[in-house]
Design an enzyme around this catalytic site. Structure first.
Site, PDB file in Angstrom:
ATOM      1  N   ALA A  37      54.326  63.651 145.988  1.00  0.00           N
ATOM      2  CA  ALA A  37      54.165  62.270 146.456  1.00  0.00           C
ATOM      3  C   ALA A  37      54.444  61.315 145.315  1.00  0.00           C
ATOM      4  O   ALA A  37      54.779  61.723 144.195  1.00  0.00           O
ATOM      5  CB  ALA A  37      52.760  62.069 147.011  1.00  0.00           C
ATOM      6  N   VAL A  73      51.079  68.396 144.803  1.00  0.00           N
ATOM      7  CA  VAL A  73      50.035  69.292 145.263  1.00  0.00           C
ATOM      8  C   VAL A  73      50.501  70.745 145.155  1.00  0.00           C
ATOM      9  O   VAL A  73      51.649  71.074 145.494  1.00  0.00           O
ATOM     10  CB  VAL A  73      49.644  68.974 146.722  1.00  0.00           C
ATOM     11  CG1 VAL A  73      48.571  69.938 147.220  1.00  0.00           C
ATOM     12  CG2 VAL A  73      49.154  67.531 146.841  1.00  0.00           C
ATOM     13  N   LYS A 113      45.543  68.804 143.713  1.00  0.00           N
ATOM     14  CA  LYS A 113      46.333  67.574 143.592  1.00  0.00           C
ATOM     15  C   LYS A 113      46.305  67.132 142.132  1.00  0.00           C
ATOM     16  O   LYS A 113      45.236  66.918 141.559  1.00  0.00           O
ATOM     17  CB  LYS A 113      45.747  66.489 144.498  1.00  0.00           C
ATOM     18  CG  LYS A 113      46.498  65.180 144.515  1.00  0.00           C
ATOM     19  CD  LYS A 113      45.827  64.221 145.504  1.00  0.00           C
ATOM     20  CE  LYS A 113      46.527  62.881 145.544  1.00  0.00           C
ATOM     21  NZ  LYS A 113      45.855  61.956 146.509  1.00  0.00           N
ATOM     22  N   ASP A 153      45.428  53.983 154.320  1.00  0.00           N
ATOM     23  CA  ASP A 153      46.803  54.472 154.162  1.00  0.00           C
ATOM     24  C   ASP A 153      47.069  55.644 155.111  1.00  0.00           C
ATOM     25  O   ASP A 153      47.421  56.739 154.677  1.00  0.00           O
ATOM     26  CB  ASP A 153      47.029  54.900 152.711  1.00  0.00           C
ATOM     27  CG  ASP A 153      48.507  55.125 152.390  1.00  0.00           C
ATOM     28  OD1 ASP A 153      49.360  54.607 153.143  1.00  0.00           O
ATOM     29  OD2 ASP A 153      48.804  55.825 151.410  1.00  0.00           O
TER      30      ASP A 153
END
Length: 837
Positions: free
Chosen positions: A253, A258, A272, A407
């Site tokens: 991301a 991850v 993460k 989000d």
């Protein structure tokens, strides 16, 4: 469609592309005309600017004129925006303020990063860090301008030369360039691209597809670097904590990537890991965005000074939220809180992975592994299937608890490969950006959704005033019709595409012939100017976070259902909330909904039935584009289902509101039946055999008989039966008669027996007026009333309560006992008045 996007981009383009023009603006105190000898008159800058852009290659004269007008307008805007930018550029750079934020963050975790930046957002510490390195900020600003200006310049030029309709052939190429630029600019801007990638109603399909790459194909960093971060953060070698870890990341991301791993204790987990140096990068980007916001604020202040929105404050809220996403300790706490929230509130169909706090730090977050796929990769039918679950979860967070995931993009919603132990079908992950809304604002939002769904714009103005969007002294005569035009198309759903189509219909722009279109555009322009010039609205800062969440969730839903409308889809949740909670504002909202604009009248039972059915998720036979408060339900609740819904935990507020109304109705029904029965039977005398009737005088009617009555206080009075009946069952007024008839009409479709009762056509089964009073005094009124001549009310409602569980049955019995007791008390009080005469 594409023209709307371009309009939003044109101003920044002009700002960054034509900065030299700032020195020529009359407001610039550093004006040096001699520096630009080719500019010999005030008109020269405009002429030179026009030449700087490739002249439109349009043959017809009308096209040339329009091209020149567009270019001239762009030129004027360029001069003004460049001047504003020049003024802003001379200001001292400052970090976004945290004076008031709705972002959920844990200030107790405040420390300094190894680079010296605070791990928890702190304006003063951030400014202190960058005060000794302003060159880095300026360098980042220059990098932003270098990458964005050529693209924006080309975009503007194409818009001017080709027009909105002619840009379709460039969409693919422009979208690809935009995506590449966002990736080069880094995590902050990749995040913005990800947000827009879920809006198929706003962007062309090619643009959405291109930006969707940012969801899944963000460039990762080496696993070796990730392992170094893990070992440094946990203070030991990798094998001390994990028995295995994937060789490559399973997802990358904008802020982290991850890995799938297994703890030494055996649990399979997701690890993460934050990108190296991302905190410094994001911190610089927030400065860049703040400067852009200041430029935009300057334009608003200059061209629409009456507008009160603080766009810098909006950016501040966004900045605080984005910075907070980099604190994984805070994210872990948010995630556990959200997980417990769903459990406590019994939200069905969704789960949040648990957090392993002992292995989590500011840069590492270890959570339960869930097998699933991103919702964004599912077919439209699956997205549509799971949207109601995500929507319900979001509404519980926002409007019930006041702690919400800000989000909810497709990458953060996973479709589980196998349903969970409690039939969970989706998982919500990535809780880095969570926000809080206080109870008063939540209740006002509920009220606003009700009024918006019902198109009650006068009341919606009050909600907007309470939310600080409109001032107390706003001109309602101007605001209400403009609200109707602007918001009615949105209520229908379908996102921006439907909104644009419906807005065109509103202004008659779709009419055949240029005259109608021109008139429609003129009307639209006039309304827009009224909004800008005469209505001083303001967008609260927390809308930066709330708006992001709603826009993202709505975008996800639209990919599964192009006709999705978040206002209409939220109404069942709102109905349930109104029925359950009893705060003063929600009580007023419920009363307003059920009583309407009736002054002194009773509940509109058609609305009550519609509310219960809406809360139960039944679909109304209503007109498109709004909630019909009096809608019919072809497949709605029957008596049993409706009674169960009201007597359950979710109907407590409604039961409280209806208690007084039920007492009034019960007393009305009693009076109606008593009077009708004695009106018909009371005119008759004793039954005398026919053989004797020829020799005896006609006996008096029962109503004319004078009998001894034992009244409260053991007072014995001789009264005519008609006087006694008038005392304990006074005549119905015309308004009461109409109300009783309306109740009969409403319930008649599902319960004909009740319709007879409301019309006074039931049978009391009493032989004398004295027995009526005895039954009243002994609390046996409900047992005495027959419906339809045979079936008693008790039998009728016994069938109705057959679906109730023991707890609901207890609530029902207690509620009925209290109501009957109070109805009896009413009758007894009237008898006491009779005794005191």
């Amino acid at each position: 469609m594409f023209s709307r996007i371009l309009i939003l981009i044109v101003l920044p383009t002009l700002i960054y592309s034509y900065l030299p023009l700032a020195s020529l603006h009359p407001f610039n105190s550093n004006l040096r005309v001699a520096k630009y000898p080719r500019f010999s008159s005030p008109a020269a800058p405009r002429f030179t600017f026009l030449k700087a852009i490739e002249e439109p290659k349009i043959d017809d004269k009308i096209g040339v004129v329009k091209g020149l007008e567009n270019t001239a307008a762009a030129s004027a805007a360029a001069i003004a925006t460049a001047a504003v930018n020049s003024a802003v550029s001379m200001r001292t750079l400052s970090a976004p303020s945290l004076s008031k934020s709705y972002v959920s963050l844990d200030a107790s975790n405040a420390t300094l990063d190894t680079d010296g930046l605070p791990t928890v957002y702190d304006k003063d510490l951030i400014e202190q860090y960058w005060s000794s390195n302003k060159n880095a900020l300026n360098s980042r600003w220059s990098e932003f301008v270098k990458l964005s200006v050529p693209f924006l310049t080309r975009l503007t030029t194409l818009f001017i030369t080709e027009g909105a309709d002619g840009m379709g052939k460039y969409v693919g190429e422009l979208s690809r360039q935009a995506r590449i630029i966002l990736q080069e600019l880094g995590p902050t801007f990749v995040k913005a691209g990800q947000m827009m990638s879920v809006r198929p109603d706003v962007l062309p399909e090619e643009a959405v597809s291109e930006l969707a790459i940012l969801q899944d194909e963000v460039e990762g960093f080496e696993t070796r670097v990730a392992v170094d971060v893990i070992e440094k953060e946990l203070g030991g070698e990798l094998g001390e904590f994990f028995s295995s870890i994937s060789e490559e990341p399973v997802a990358a991301a904008s802020l982290a990537q991850v890995y799938r791993a297994q703890l030494r204790t055996g649990e399979t987990v997701a690890v993460k890991i934050q990108r190296p140096n991302v905190l410094s990068q994001v911190s610089k980007d927030l400065y860049v965005l703040r400067r852009a916001a200041e430029v935009y604020q300057g334009l608003i202040d200059r061209f629409a000074p009456q507008q009160r929105t603080d766009y810098v404050a909006l950016l501040n809220e966004f900045a605080v939220g984005f910075y907070t996403e980099l604190d994984f300790v805070n994210e872990g706490k948010n995630q556990e809180r959200l997980r417990n929230l769903f459990i406590d509130e019994k939200v069905e169909g969704i789960m949040v992975p648990r957090v392993f706090e002992q292995y989590s730090t500011r840069r590492i977050l270890v959570t339960e592994w869930v097998d699933g796929v991103k919702l964004s990769t599912c077919e439209a039918e699956e997205i549509a299937e799971y949207t109601p679950i995500a929507q319900e979860a979001f509404l519980v967070q926002l409007l019930q608890v006041g702690f919400f995931h800000a989000d909810p993009h497709p990458g953060n919603i996973l479709k589980l490969n196998t349903p969970g132990p409690n039939n969970e079908k989706i998982a919500l992950i990535d809780c880095g950006l969570m926000a809080s809304i206080n109870p008063s604002d939540r209740e006002i939002m509920v009220s606003a959704i009700i009024h918006l769904a019902n198109k009650d714009f006068p009341q919606l103005v009050n909600d907007f005033i309470n939310l600080k969007i409109l001032p107390d002294d706003c001109d309602r005569a101007k605001v209400v019709p403009l609200m109707d035009k602007a918001l009615s198309p949105y209520i229908m759903g379908g996102g921006a595409k439907t909104y644009e189509r419906e807005l065109r219909k509103t202004y008659g722009i779709d009419e055949e012939g240029m005259g109608g279109a021109v008139g429609g555009f003129q009307a639209m322009t006039t309304d827009a100017l009224v909004v800008l010039n005469d209505i001083p609205f303001s967008i609260p800062a927390y809308f930066a976070i709330l708006g992001r969440a709603i826009v993202t969730l709505e975008g996800v839903a639209l990919t599964g259902n192009p006709n999705y409308g978040i206002i209409m889809e939220s109404y069942p949740f709102i109905a349930r909330k109104l029925m359950k909670e009893d705060t003063p504002l929600l009580q007023r909202s419920l009363q307003e909904l059920l009583y309407g604009d009736k002054s002194g009248g009773g509940v509109k039972f058609s609305r009550l039935i519609a509310l219960i059915n809406s809360a139960g998720g039944n679909t109304a036979d209503s007109q498109e584009g709004m909630i019909d408060l009096d809608a019919k339900f072809s497949d709605g609740f029957g008596l049993k289902e409706g009674l169960k819904f009201v007597m359950g935990d979710g109907g407590s507020n409604l039961r409280g509101l209806l208690k007084d109304e039920a007492i009034v109705i019960g007393d009305l029904v009693f009076r109606n039946i008593v009077r009708k029965q004695f009106g018909e039977a009371g005119r008759l005398g004793p039954n005398i055999p026919t053989a004797l009737s020829l020799f005896l005088p006609k006996p008096p009617a029962i109503n004319d008989l004078t009998l001894p009555f034992v009244l409260p206080g053991f007072a014995v009075k001789l009264l005519k039966v008609s006087d006694f009946v008038d005392a304990i069952a006074p005549p119905l007024s015309r308004e009461e008669e109409l109300y009783a008839l309306s109740l009969g009409d409403v319930v008649g479709e599902s319960a004909p027996q009740l319709e007879q009762m409301f019309r006074g056509e039931g049978s009391l089964g009493l032989s004398t007026a004295g027995i009526v009073f005895d039954l009243v005094r002994e609390g046996g009124l409900a047992k005495a009333i027959d419906v339809g001549g045979n079936t008693k009310i008790k039998d009728f409602f016994d069938d109705g309560v057959s679906l109730l569980d023991d707890e609901e049955k207890g609530v029902y019995d207690a509620w009925v006992r209290e109501l009957v007791g109070k109805i009896v008390k009413h009758v007894e009080n009237r008898a006491k008045v009779l005794a005191e005469r």
